[in-house]
Design an enzyme around this catalytic site. Structure first.
Site, PDB file in Angstrom:
ATOM      1  N   ASN A 218     131.982  49.041-113.193  1.00  0.00           N
ATOM      2  CA  ASN A 218     131.437  50.321-112.714  1.00  0.00           C
ATOM      3  C   ASN A 218     132.006  51.442-113.589  1.00  0.00           C
ATOM      4  OD1 ASN A 218     130.651  52.599-111.342  1.00  0.00           O
ATOM      5  ND2 ASN A 218     131.919  52.224-109.526  1.00  0.00           N
TER       6      ASN A 218
ATOM      7  N   GLU B 105     135.701  47.768-100.692  1.00  0.00           N
ATOM      8  CA  GLU B 105     136.523  48.681-101.487  1.00  0.00           C
ATOM      9  C   GLU B 105     137.264  49.637-100.554  1.00  0.00           C
ATOM     10  OE1 GLU B 105     135.023  49.151-105.796  1.00  0.00           O
ATOM     11  OE2 GLU B 105     134.033  50.649-104.598  1.00  0.00           O
TER      12      GLU B 105
ATOM     13  N   GLU C  67     132.570  57.239-103.242  1.00  0.00           N
ATOM     14  CA  GLU C  67     132.496  58.517-103.953  1.00  0.00           C
ATOM     15  C   GLU C  67     131.180  59.244-103.653  1.00  0.00           C
ATOM     16  OE1 GLU C  67     133.428  57.045-107.887  1.00  0.00           O
ATOM     17  OE2 GLU C  67     135.512  56.754-107.295  1.00  0.00           O
TER      18      GLU C  67
ATOM     19  N   HIS D  60     128.687  53.604-102.406  1.00  0.00           N
ATOM     20  CA  HIS D  60     130.042  53.809-102.941  1.00  0.00           C
ATOM     21  C   HIS D  60     130.715  54.982-102.221  1.00  0.00           C
ATOM     22  CE1 HIS D  60     133.369  54.481-105.639  1.00  0.00           C
ATOM     23  NE2 HIS D  60     133.121  53.295-106.174  1.00  0.00           N
TER      24      HIS D  60
ATOM     25  N   SER E 143     141.170  49.433-107.831  1.00  0.00           N
ATOM     26  CA  SER E 143     142.330  49.288-108.725  1.00  0.00           C
ATOM     27  C   SER E 143     142.531  47.882-109.286  1.00  0.00           C
ATOM     28  CB  SER E 143     143.606  49.740-108.009  1.00  0.00           C
ATOM     29  OG  SER E 143     143.580  51.131-107.804  1.00  0.00           O
TER      30      SER E 143
ATOM     31  N   LYS F 269     131.133  54.517-113.712  1.00  0.00           N
ATOM     32  CA  LYS F 269     131.109  55.845-113.095  1.00  0.00           C
ATOM     33  C   LYS F 269     130.550  56.883-114.088  1.00  0.00           C
ATOM     34  CE  LYS F 269     134.777  54.336-110.109  1.00  0.00           C
ATOM     35  NZ  LYS F 269     135.861  54.650-109.194  1.00  0.00           N
TER      36      LYS F 269
ATOM     37  N   GLY G 129     141.097  53.782-107.656  1.00  0.00           N
ATOM     38  CA  GLY G 129     141.716  54.648-108.653  1.00  0.00           C
ATOM     39  C   GLY G 129     143.163  55.026-108.374  1.00  0.00           C
TER      40      GLY G 129
HETATM   41  P1  PGA Z   1     138.817  51.495-109.707  1.00  0.00           P
HETATM   42  O1  PGA Z   1     137.366  51.788-109.131  1.00  0.00           O
HETATM   43  O2  PGA Z   1     138.810  50.067-110.211  1.00  0.00           O
HETATM   44  O3  PGA Z   1     139.003  52.490-110.806  1.00  0.00           O
HETATM   45  O4  PGA Z   1     139.780  51.658-108.584  1.00  0.00           O
HETATM   46  C1  PGA Z   1     136.641  50.838-108.408  1.00  0.00           C
HETATM   47  C2  PGA Z   1     135.361  51.428-107.904  1.00  0.00           C
HETATM   48  O5  PGA Z   1     135.355  52.598-107.523  1.00  0.00           O
HETATM   49  O6  PGA Z   1     134.334  50.739-107.868  1.00  0.00           O
END
Ligand code: PGA
Length: 241
Positions: free
Chosen positions: A6, A163, A96, A94, A202, A8, A169
């Protein structure tokens, strides 16, 4: 095992050159049973698709509009548009985007439209730290699954990506026992054929050995670390070692 990158809101045309290593890896024996899926920003989907022409790496979008029809929706794209440019997957729900106001109801409409367009859906669910600390993880996940998958009959094209919001993150991952219990809990929500279950939050080459101890996971959704081909490859290699 599925490994979903991903990206982003990262990447530009120059990033395409960094994919050579992954393409080479995908054609080697070392890939074993790994299936790679890249979800770059919309602006790069076509370039990634062309780049992956002679290999088995798949492409996905990071979101889509809930309408499967064309229409006056400035700034959006729909599931049919994604499918028409070579995407086979889409990430939906997601955190976000949930935080910006995507409701379970809206996510459900998106999922249904994506399934109709014959996309596989990577459906993200997860609890916040506050919810975790107040013992609400299971009830939050139940709610997200129930409303998100309302009227979705065929689950074979659904991947559930668990998640935890506090893990994205931050470098923090759930304790093995907790994660195992949560994955089992998610599985129990489904009767008959289970959807595939991914973990995200992460994931990196340092913690992948711990994460692969979780039996019954079908793969990983990888954000930050997936932008480095080296780290992404390391994660896949370590999963099978
Ligand atoms: P990350 O993001 O691996 O940077 O924690 C995962 C995600 O948001 O899908």
């Amino acid at each position: 095992m599925y490994f979903v990158a991903n990206w982003k809101m990262f990447g530009n045309l120059k990033s395409i050159n960094t994919l050579d290593k992954v393409i080479k890896f995908s054609k080697s024996k070392e890939i074993k049973k790994g299936r790679l899926i890249y979800c770059p920003p919309y602006t790069l989907i076509t370039s990634f698709f062309k780049k992956f022409e002679n290999c088995l790496i798949d492409i996905g979008g990071q979101n889509c509009h809930e309408s499967d029809d064309y229409g006056a929706h400035t700034g959006f794209i729909n599931s049919r548009m994604l499918k028409s440019i070579g995407a086979n997957y889409v990430i939906l729900g997601h955190s976000e985007n949930r935080i910006k106001g995507e409701t379970d109801k809206l996510i459900n409409l998106k999922i249904r439209s994506a399934i109709k367009a014959k996309l596989k859906v990577i459906f993200c669910i997860g609890e916040t730290l506050k919810e975790k600390n107040s013992g609400k993880t299971n009830s939050i996940l139940s709610k997200q699954i129930k409303f998100g998958l309302d009227k979705v009959k065929k689950k074979s094209n659904i991947f559930i990506a668990y998640e935890p919001v506090w893990s994205i993150g931050t470098g923090k991952i759930p304790k093995s026992k907790e994660l195992q219990q949560t994955v089992e809990f998610i599985k129990k929500k489904f009767k008959g054929k289970l959807p595939k279950i991914l973990y995200g939050g992460s994931v990196n080459p340092k913690n992948i050995n711990d994460l692969t101890k979780i039996i019954s996971l079908d793969g990983f959704l990888i954000g930050g670390a997936s932008q480095s081909s080296k780290k992404f490859i390391d994660i896949v290699k370590k999963t099978f070692n």
